[in-house]
Scaffold this active site. Structure first.
Site, mmCIF file in Angstrom:
data_model
loop_
_atom_site.group_PDB
_atom_site.id
_atom_site.type_symbol
_atom_site.label_atom_id
_atom_site.label_comp_id
_atom_site.label_asym_id
_atom_site.label_seq_id
_atom_site.Cartn_x
_atom_site.Cartn_y
_atom_site.Cartn_z
ATOM 1 N N TYR A 180 -6.611 4.750 2.513
ATOM 2 C CA TYR A 180 -6.175 3.329 2.611
ATOM 3 C C TYR A 180 -5.210 3.222 1.256
ATOM 4 C CZ TYR A 180 -6.499 -1.275 0.781
ATOM 5 O OH TYR A 180 -6.636 -2.740 0.480
ATOM 6 N N GLU A 210 -1.373 -4.253 3.088
ATOM 7 C CA GLU A 210 -2.228 -2.943 3.138
ATOM 8 C C GLU A 210 -2.201 -2.022 4.524
ATOM 9 O OE1 GLU A 210 -6.272 -4.118 2.521
ATOM 10 O OE2 GLU A 210 -6.617 -4.751 4.378
#
Lengths: 378, 289
Positions: A101, A189
């Site tokens: 991530y 993101e």
């Protein structure tokens, strides 16, 4: 403003981040053609502004073009968290060996952009933050210098033992920061940043939220807004210069100022009612805004009573009163109206309202109690 | 006494000839604020309403008038630039009313101010007022009364509501500060609480927070450790749904720490009297004073 995954992928690709190919389809036939062009297995992904698309059945693996068309036919038109799916993204199915991530947000505590990374990618990062906070690594970025190479590598080495891969990830982090800053994002993101079978890194899913305050200086981004993905009442409110959020209750609220609007909703609840909306008419003195506000509130069939709570400061009471009189002349109200009005030009406002057959209260609690009672009996 | 602004405040208005700037300059002059200068590039040499000299730059305005405080009413696209200019001119207290400044602009502004020792109040705030001494911003003077209660708030009209309740019950205010509804602001609750604690003419503080972020929780910790004066707290947004921005850019519930329930619990743990509704402020103050 939320961007769709396919829009976010375009931005990342333009900033040199490795993003697998993929195209958007609005019909099953288009989906079939795209899948045939890509060849092999593909993923069909609903493009809506909602998390948990996979769990809702909005993300499906297809072995070939025919199956992609079948999945697209099912997903298009599906409702996920109240939003109708209008588009699907068709992308090649990648065989992956690891998922990380990478995310950047503006951190309120340090007052800086914050790079957050985790080797536990592919899942909801908020859950990781709660259950295993030690798995998230953070770097507060000095906006004057951006993410410096040694900082990126230091963070990347926490995710990847292999130096070549760590260097590639560090490069992606710097590029992600570049994209974040260039588009004026409040969130950018990549989740997951996947390691593919051949050892390369690829951004499989992307999310970007643009700071609404940046849109005037980025018209090309403002043009990406997908109004079909928003509640029609909220689109109408934005176009009228109002801030409106639809809720589930029966007391329509029209207030000046965001803090007072929230406190008014809370007071509705305190007296046993349920607010139908958040609505801030802002600080301007424009009767037309009041007309637009009433039109939007009355369009909601669950509204049983409407409450005005106006504390005049910059907003002038007489302007609001004129707006109420104009709007009720145009709209033929079917629900009772309770008006609380105090502050700037209060006397003039009450005179205008009285002439038109309305009465106004000066106490907020009393007005809310009356609105709740009327919503219940209406 | 009071905090941040008083009779020593010498104010320069950035954007004095604009629609909002001119309207509120008249209001502040009418209240008795010492407005010593205005700045609008290209309008240097004019005199606003026959009393306030207008300059092209902040540097000129400060050199000529010894202004020590500035207030900003310029549009959002140029507001960050106006803050930089005020800091470079040596202004110690900068109040920014402007709403809609991109948050990334603020990430660059705030360290710049910090390095120069300048304090920013706001942006996206109603400013501050020390009743009958000085008004810097847009808080209506007629709802305030001079007195001994400090008020600090993230909101505008909600502050007016609570100040109105206080004044109506005979509780005047030492200073009312609106710190602003944006995610990144120059002056936090803690800065204001600490100033009120040190102010000999403030007996108690009313603190008005809202959903989003953790500033209220940090303030609660500070109150528990460093304040002897009673604090009464309110949090707006108990009925706000998560993930939706409630008007203010900073009022958005993201994660459990941003909720009203979490903030009210933090207040209660720190011994702060928690209002359930704005009208409770008077009863709670009476109990604590």
């Amino acid at each position: 403003m939320n961007l769709h995954e396919y829009q976010a992928r375009d931005i990342l690709r333009r900033h040199g981040i490795p993003v697998p190919p993929g195209e958007v389809a609005t019909s099953a036939d288009q989906a079939r053609a795209i899948a045939a062009r890509l060849g092999g297995a593909v993923v069909v992904k609903a493009q809506v502004h909602a998390g948990g698309r996979g769990k809702a059945g909005g993300v499906k693996l297809a072995r070939d073009a025919a199956e992609a068309a079948a999945h697209a036919a099912k997903i298009l038109g599906m409702t996920i968290k109240g939003l109708v799916v209008q588009r699907v993204l068709i992308a090649p199915a990648a065989e992956i060996t690891a998922e990380s991530y990478l995310g950047i947000v503006v951190d309120r505590a340090s007052q800086r952009p914050m790079l957050m990374v985790s080797a536990a990618g592919g899942v909801d990062i908020e859950e990781v933050a709660v259950q295993a906070p030690e798995k998230i690594h953070r770097l507060a970025v000095d906006p004057r210098y951006g993410v410096l190479p040694h900082q990126a590598l230091g963070v990347a080495l926490k995710l990847y033992g292999d130096l070549t891969r760590a260097r590639a990830a560090a490069d992606i982090m710097q590029r992600l920061y570049g994209a974040f800053y260039a588009v004026g994002a409040s969130l950018a993101e990549i989740n997951p940043l996947a390691t593919t079978r051949d050892g390369a890194l690829a951004a499989l899913d992307a999310k970007i939220v643009i700071d609404d305050n940046e849109l005037t200086r980025h018209p090309e981004l403002a043009a990406l807004r997908d109004t079909s993905a928003e509640a029609p009442s909220e689109v109408a409110a934005r176009e009228a210069g109002l801030t409106f959020i639809k809720l589930d209750g029966s007391v329509g609220c029209c207030v000046n100022g965001a803090g007072l609007a929230m406190a008014t909703m809370d007071l509705v609840k305190y007296y046993g009612g349920e607010p139908a909306n958040f609505l801030d008419i802002g600080g301007s003195s424009d009767p037309q805004k009041v007309v637009s506000a009433l039109r939007i509130i009355t369009a909601d069939p669950s509204v049983r009573a409407i409450l005005f709570n106006i504390f005049g400061g910059i907003t002038r009471g007489d302007d609001v009163a004129n707006g109420i009189v104009q709007a009720t002349g145009q709209l033929a109200l079917k629900v009772p109206l309770v008006i609380r009005l105090t502050g700037t030009n209060e006397e003039l406002a009450i005179e205008i309202l009285t002439k038109a057959g309305f009465s106004a209260l000066s106490d907020m609690d009393e007005a809310v109690k009356q609105a709740v009672a009327k919503a219940r009996t209406a | 006494m009071s905090i941040f602004v008083d009779q020593q405040t010498r104010l320069v208005v950035q954007g004095i000839t604009g629609r909002d700037g001119s309207f509120h300059t008249r209001q502040m002059l009418g209240y008795g604020t010492k407005v010593v200068a205005g700045v609008t590039p290209g309008k240097g040499g004019q005199v606003f309403d026959g009393v306030v000299p207008v300059f092209d730059t902040m540097a000129d305005a400060v050199a000529e008038t010894r202004a020590n405080t500035s207030i900003i009413y310029v549009p959002a696209a140029v507001a960050a630039s106006a803050i930089f200019e005020a800091a470079d001119a040596g202004i110690a207290l900068i109040v920014c009313i402007t709403e809609g400044i991109p948050v990334l602009d603020m990430t660059r502004v705030l360290p710049y101010l910090h390095e120069r020792g300048a304090r920013l109040i706001g942006p996206n705030c109603p400013g501050l007022i020390s009743p009958s001494r000085s008004k810097v911003g847009i808080i209506p003077g007629n709802i305030c009364r001079p007195g001994r209660i400090g008020v600090v708030s993230r909101s505008g009209t909600l502050t007016y509501e609570i100040v109105h309740q206080l004044s109506g019950a005979g509780y005047g205010q030492s200073t009312c500060v609106g710190i602003g509804g944006d995610p990144l602001i120059g002056t936090s609750f803690i800065h204001c609480l600490s100033a009120f604690q040190a102010d000999p003419d403030t007996d108690a503080v009313v603190m008005i927070g809202e959903i989003g972020g953790t500033d209220e929780q940090l303030a609660a910790d500070f109150i528990q450790q460093a304040m002897s004066k009673p604090v009464i707290g309110f949090i707006a947004g108990q009925t706000a749904p998560p993930g939706r921005r409630m008007g203010h850019a900073g009022a958005i519930i993201a994660g459990s720490s941003g909720t009203a329930a979490e903030k009210m619990a933090a207040f209660a743990r720190a011994g702060i009297a928690v209002m359930k509704r704005p009208a409770d402020v008077v009863t709670l103050l009476k109990e604590r004073l």
